[in-house]
Design a protein around this motif. Structure first.
Motif, PDB file in Angstrom:
ATOM      1  N   ILE A 513     -11.609  -2.718  12.054  1.00 29.66           N
ATOM      2  CA  ILE A 513     -11.891  -2.475  10.640  1.00 29.66           C
ATOM      3  C   ILE A 513     -10.899  -1.475  10.064  1.00 29.66           C
ATOM      4  O   ILE A 513     -10.491  -1.578   8.896  1.00 29.66           O
ATOM      5  N   ALA A 514     -10.489  -0.491  10.856  1.00 26.86           N
ATOM      6  CA  ALA A 514      -9.504   0.491  10.385  1.00 26.86           C
ATOM      7  C   ALA A 514      -8.173  -0.183  10.077  1.00 26.86           C
ATOM      8  O   ALA A 514      -7.505   0.157   9.088  1.00 26.86           O
ATOM      9  N   ARG A 515      -7.766  -1.133  10.893  1.00 27.27           N
ATOM     10  CA  ARG A 515      -6.522  -1.857  10.603  1.00 27.27           C
ATOM     11  C   ARG A 515      -6.665  -2.695   9.335  1.00 27.27           C
ATOM     12  O   ARG A 515      -5.725  -2.812   8.544  1.00 27.27           O
ATOM     13  N   THR A 516      -7.834  -3.281   9.149  1.00 25.92           N
ATOM     14  CA  THR A 516      -8.079  -4.021   7.906  1.00 25.92           C
ATOM     15  C   THR A 516      -8.010  -3.088   6.710  1.00 25.92           C
ATOM     16  O   THR A 516      -7.466  -3.449   5.656  1.00 25.92           O
ATOM     17  N   PHE A 517      -8.565  -1.888   6.854  1.00 29.48           N
ATOM     18  CA  PHE A 517      -8.514  -0.912   5.769  1.00 29.48           C
ATOM     19  C   PHE A 517      -7.073  -0.520   5.458  1.00 29.48           C
ATOM     20  O   PHE A 517      -6.707  -0.355   4.285  1.00 29.48           O
ATOM     21  N   ASP A 518      -6.259  -0.353   6.489  1.00 31.17           N
ATOM     22  CA  ASP A 518      -4.843  -0.033   6.271  1.00 31.17           C
ATOM     23  C   ASP A 518      -4.141  -1.135   5.493  1.00 31.17           C
ATOM     24  O   ASP A 518      -3.376  -0.866   4.553  1.00 31.17           O
ATOM     25  N   ASP A 519      -4.391  -2.386   5.888  1.00 27.19           N
ATOM     26  CA  ASP A 519      -3.685  -3.509   5.272  1.00 27.19           C
ATOM     27  C   ASP A 519      -4.163  -3.791   3.851  1.00 27.19           C
ATOM     28  O   ASP A 519      -3.353  -4.136   2.989  1.00 27.19           O
ATOM     29  N   ARG A 520      -5.453  -3.656   3.616  1.00 27.08           N
ATOM     30  CA  ARG A 520      -6.019  -4.070   2.334  1.00 27.08           C
ATOM     31  C   ARG A 520      -6.151  -2.944   1.320  1.00 27.08           C
ATOM     32  O   ARG A 520      -6.230  -3.219   0.122  1.00 27.08           O
ATOM     33  N   VAL A 521      -6.223  -1.684   1.787  1.00 24.63           N
ATOM     34  CA  VAL A 521      -6.471  -0.581   0.856  1.00 24.63           C
ATOM     35  C   VAL A 521      -5.355   0.457   0.900  1.00 24.63           C
ATOM     36  O   VAL A 521      -4.722   0.739  -0.124  1.00 24.63           O
ATOM     37  N   THR A 522      -5.115   1.038   2.065  1.00 23.14           N
ATOM     38  CA  THR A 522      -4.208   2.187   2.128  1.00 23.14           C
ATOM     39  C   THR A 522      -2.797   1.831   1.679  1.00 23.14           C
ATOM     40  O   THR A 522      -2.229   2.498   0.800  1.00 23.14           O
ATOM     41  N   GLU A 523      -2.207   0.805   2.271  1.00 21.89           N
ATOM     42  CA  GLU A 523      -0.821   0.470   1.943  1.00 21.89           C
ATOM     43  C   GLU A 523      -0.643   0.060   0.485  1.00 21.89           C
ATOM     44  O   GLU A 523       0.216   0.595  -0.213  1.00 21.89           O
ATOM     45  N   PRO A 524      -1.418  -0.897  -0.042  1.00 22.41           N
ATOM     46  CA  PRO A 524      -1.204  -1.246  -1.458  1.00 22.41           C
ATOM     47  C   PRO A 524      -1.583  -0.125  -2.415  1.00 22.41           C
ATOM     48  O   PRO A 524      -0.914   0.058  -3.445  1.00 22.41           O
ATOM     49  N   HIS A 525      -2.640   0.627  -2.094  1.00 22.80           N
ATOM     50  CA  HIS A 525      -3.075   1.683  -3.010  1.00 22.80           C
ATOM     51  C   HIS A 525      -2.034   2.798  -3.086  1.00 22.80           C
ATOM     52  O   HIS A 525      -1.661   3.239  -4.186  1.00 22.80           O
ATOM     53  N   MET A 526      -1.571   3.253  -1.930  1.00 22.91           N
ATOM     54  CA  MET A 526      -0.560   4.309  -1.937  1.00 22.91           C
ATOM     55  C   MET A 526       0.787   3.782  -2.413  1.00 22.91           C
ATOM     56  O   MET A 526       1.603   4.541  -2.942  1.00 22.91           O
ATOM     57  N   GLY A 527       1.013   2.498  -2.231  1.00 16.99           N
ATOM     58  CA  GLY A 527       2.232   1.919  -2.775  1.00 16.99           C
ATOM     59  C   GLY A 527       2.261   1.986  -4.292  1.00 16.99           C
ATOM     60  O   GLY A 527       3.312   2.240  -4.900  1.00 16.99           O
TER      61      GLY A 527
END
Length: 741
Positions: A513-527
């Motif tokens: 789930i943490a990897r899913t969070f990275d792919d779906r939230v962290t990377e695009p949001h911080m991008g």
């Protein structure tokens, strides 16, 4: 006359503009209707309602429903069942809420640490700097088409930065984004997203979206100090309820692939009045305030009877993020470039547009990130813990209800009475203590069982409890959240290695789930925050950087690396490994959830320690101590050898003297005995005595030398007692130890 003509022309232009806006609003409303209808037709809303019901702890059989969810209509997906509540149990075993809360809490602890961030930034190996000219400001009109004026500064293109200061710029950029996130209470909003994802399978985070932020500032005056309220426009991140999001039906599994996204929200009359200015259409806002709030949009949750509010000043406000053709933007009074369409943000109240603005991001990405607990096939929403364990919840409810029903039936006996044989003395057909029963006239009751029979219902508590335990264990398996993660040891082995192994295996699902969070939230949001920084941020923060989402690698894995980190502390002291002891210890403290910043030595104390003589390497110091000890042992050995040699010489001289004296004594006895007249038998006895005396003397000498050698067991192998005394006094020495002690 000229002023009157100009006034008439202005009113005419104004009416034409409003007509264009009305036409555009009609197009937007059609798209909104399609989005609302498509989301309801997908069946996801029914699943959300069922999951919320199980989370709150009720179903179609429950009599008492939570106050927040009372009054639901049949369209909520909960079937109304008519039944006699007095005959069957309606107990609801609330296991869904603990699983959802435990999963969300555990995941939040790992992905949102208090002493670290779940993302990072680093310069690219070959920075690409594009020297783009600053675009001229666009004409605002009454539709607020330019975001730069709203932001208080014009959009600026990234400035070329020397390669040698890329790291410094990257650090400043990271600090600036951190400052924005802290002011928007990023962690609190993300926790709401995680809780929604665990419960309903989907959580939505919005950002960055520009918002006015008020802060206090202190200014020094000639006669004292004064406080001022400073209002600034800064990017914000916030949680959005999944019920308020309506993406394009053609988006598939990613809402960013759709043409638009609608967001619904509530706003009171005062908040609507505060929107005047700042790029909004003031005339439209005044008209909405005059007409008051209208009925909520059909198909939305707010439109249902149980969700309707009695407040007369609550409006339903809609935000549209999508693309509009250049012709519509130009007709609305906003100037733009040569592109065929532009990303815009439309705000609607009472189905009327009150604001049109160009998207603050040049990329045109929608400011929404969808977090899913478990991906769903061909749908942008996900599957949550409540949906994963739905069958387990229903099975547990069935088991506990049957258990309660069986307990009620077996608690008292079933009574069978023949009314033709007996009758109650008080005329009441009920069971009571010390009650009298009379025989019916003309009937002779010789066997009570023929008139009165008691049947006991069998208790099936063990069998029903086994069924209940099966569903509780199945809930752990289907969700991947063992009871160990909920603070209950269960059947886990009570050993350190066993507990670590179970903990690592139990967090496998959370790592996914943490990897899913990275792919779906962290990377695009911080991008998008990075893009916002390049457009509106300070020049010294701009550069070609890369976003590193490290929630799964640096945070989740840290939980299972705690034991290994302790071993690295010793290895970091060896320069051959090239490890920084300070950084290693910092990671150890983070794994233990300590704030490493509170334990860092100050710069002044660090300088004082550097000026002092550096401490010797413990390994070198240990080697020196070992060498000194060995040298001392050699010297002591030599000294003991010299002493022992002198003692040996002295002992040998003493033994020689004794031997000479014994020989002389024997010679004198021989001479005396020779002159005497002795029988042959007496002579043999005398020879035997002389031999025994010589043997005893030799044995005593050997015993004395062995005692001396026994104190030097490291040089001589022989140690022990040779001669044994004829008599050993009690209490002075152990058996066989008289000579040595």
């Amino acid at each position: 006359m000229t002023d009157q003509t100009t006034q008439i022309e202005n009113d005419s232009d104004k009416a034409a503009r409003l007509a264009i806006v009305e036409a555009l609003a009609a197009v937007i409303k059609d798209q909104r209707k399609d989005a609302i209808t498509a989301r309801a037709a997908s069946g996801i809303e029914k699943e959300w309602e069922e999951d919320e019901a199980h989370y709150e702890g009720f179903d179609e059989y429950s009599k008492d429903r939570p106050v927040s969810l009372k009054g639901r209509t049949p369209t909520d997906g909960l079937r109304e069942v008519t039944k006699d509540a007095g005959t069957r149990s309606t107990a609801f075993l609330k296991i869904t809420r603990p699983y959802c809360d435990a999963g969300a809490a555990r995941f939040s602890d790992m992905i949102l640490p208090t002493d670290d961030r779940n993302f990072g930034m680093r310069p690219t190996p070959k920075p690409r700097m594009v020297a783009a000219p600053v675009q001229p400001p666009q004409q605002q009109g009454m539709f607020a088409g330019v975001m730069g004026k709203l932001m208080g500064s014009k959009p600026q293109a990234p400035m070329a930065a020397p390669v040698d200061d890329s790291k410094e710029r990257c650090e400043k950029a990271l600090q600036q984004i951190d400052d924005w996130l802290v002011e928007s209470r990023f962690h609190a909003e993300v926790r709401k997203v995680i809780e929604s994802a665990s419960r309903l399978g989907t959580g939505i985070l919005k950002g960055p979206h520009p918002a006015k932020v008020k802060s206090r500032a202190v200014r020094q005056l000639p006669d004292g100090w004064a406080m001022e309220i400073v209002e600034e426009t800064k990017p914000q991140s916030k949680y959005v309820d999944v019920w308020n999001i309506y993406p394009d039906p053609a988006c598939g599994t990613d809402i960013q692939k759709g043409a638009y996204v609608f967001e619904a929200d509530d706003i009171v009359a005062r908040g609507l009045m505060d929107l005047k200015g700042g790029g909004h259409i003031d005339e439209m806002i005044d008209l909405r305030l005059q007409e008051g709030p209208t009925e909520p949009t059909t198909g939305t949750r707010k439109n249902k009877e149980d969700q309707r509010t009695t407040e007369k000043d609550v409006y339903q406000i809609w935000y549209y993020h999508g693309f509009i053709k250049r012709e519509d933007i130009m007709a609305a009074g906003c100037e733009c470039g040569d592109k065929s369409q532009y990303p815009v943000i439309l705000t609607m109240v009472n189905d009327r547009i009150i604001k049109i603005a160009i998207s603050p991001l040049d990329s045109g990405e929608f400011p929404y990130d969808v977090m899913v607990w478990q991906p769903r096939i061909n749908h942008w929403a996900g599957v949550g813990i409540a949906r994963q364990m739905r069958e387990c919840q229903k099975g547990a409810n069935a088991a506990i209800r049957n258990l309660m029903d069986n307990a009620g039936l077996s608690a008292g006996p079933q009574i069978i009475i023949n009314r033709d044989k007996i009758r109650p003395a008080n005329g009441k057909w009920e069971i009571a203590p010390r009650k009298l029963w009379l025989s019916v006239t003309g009937e002779e009751v010789t066997d009570v069982s023929r008139a009165f029979m008691i049947v006991n219902i069998q208790t099936l508590q063990t069998e029903l409890m086994n069924i209940l335990q099966f569903w509780l264990k199945e809930a752990e398996d289907v969700t991947g959240l063992p009871m160990l993660l909920q603070g209950q040891q269960g059947n886990a082995p009570d050993t350190v290695g066993g507990m670590n192994m179970l903990n690592n295996n139990g967090t496998t699902v959370l790592r996914r789930i943490a990897r899913t969070f990275d792919d779906r939230v962290t990377e695009p949001h911080m991008g998008r925050y990075y893009e916002y920084l390049l457009i509106y941020g300070p020049d010294d923060c701009k550069g070609d950087f890369t976003i590193d989402a490290r929630g799964s690698s640096a945070l989740v894995e840290r939980m299972s690396q705690q034991q290994e980190l302790m071993q690295l502390v010793g290895a970091s002291l060896n320069p051959a490994y090239g490890l920084d002891p300070e950084l290693v210890m910092s990671e150890v403290m983070k794994s233990m959830r300590f704030d490493a910043k509170k334990m860092v030595i100050s710069d002044e104390k660090k300088k004082q320690m550097q000026q002092q003589k550096p401490p010797m390497d413990p390994r070198v110091q240990a080697a020196q101590i070992t060498a000194a000890s060995r040298e001392k042992i050699v010297q002591m050995t030599k000294k003991v050898d010299s002493i022992m040699h002198a003692q040996d010489l002295q002992h040998e001289a003493q033994e020689n003297d004794k031997d000479r004296q014994n020989d002389l004594l024997i010679q004198m006895v021989d001479e005396k005995l020779t002159t005497a007249e002795l029988s042959s038998m007496d002579r043999r006895v005398l020879e035997k005595i002389k031999a025994d005396l010589a043997k005893s003397a030799a044995t005593l000498g050997l015993q004395e030398r062995s005692l001396i050698m026994g104190h030097r067991a490291d040089l001589y192998k022989f140690k022990g007692q040779v001669a044994k005394p004829l008599v050993e006094p009690a209490g002075r020495a152990e058996n066989g130890q008289a000579f040595s002690q």
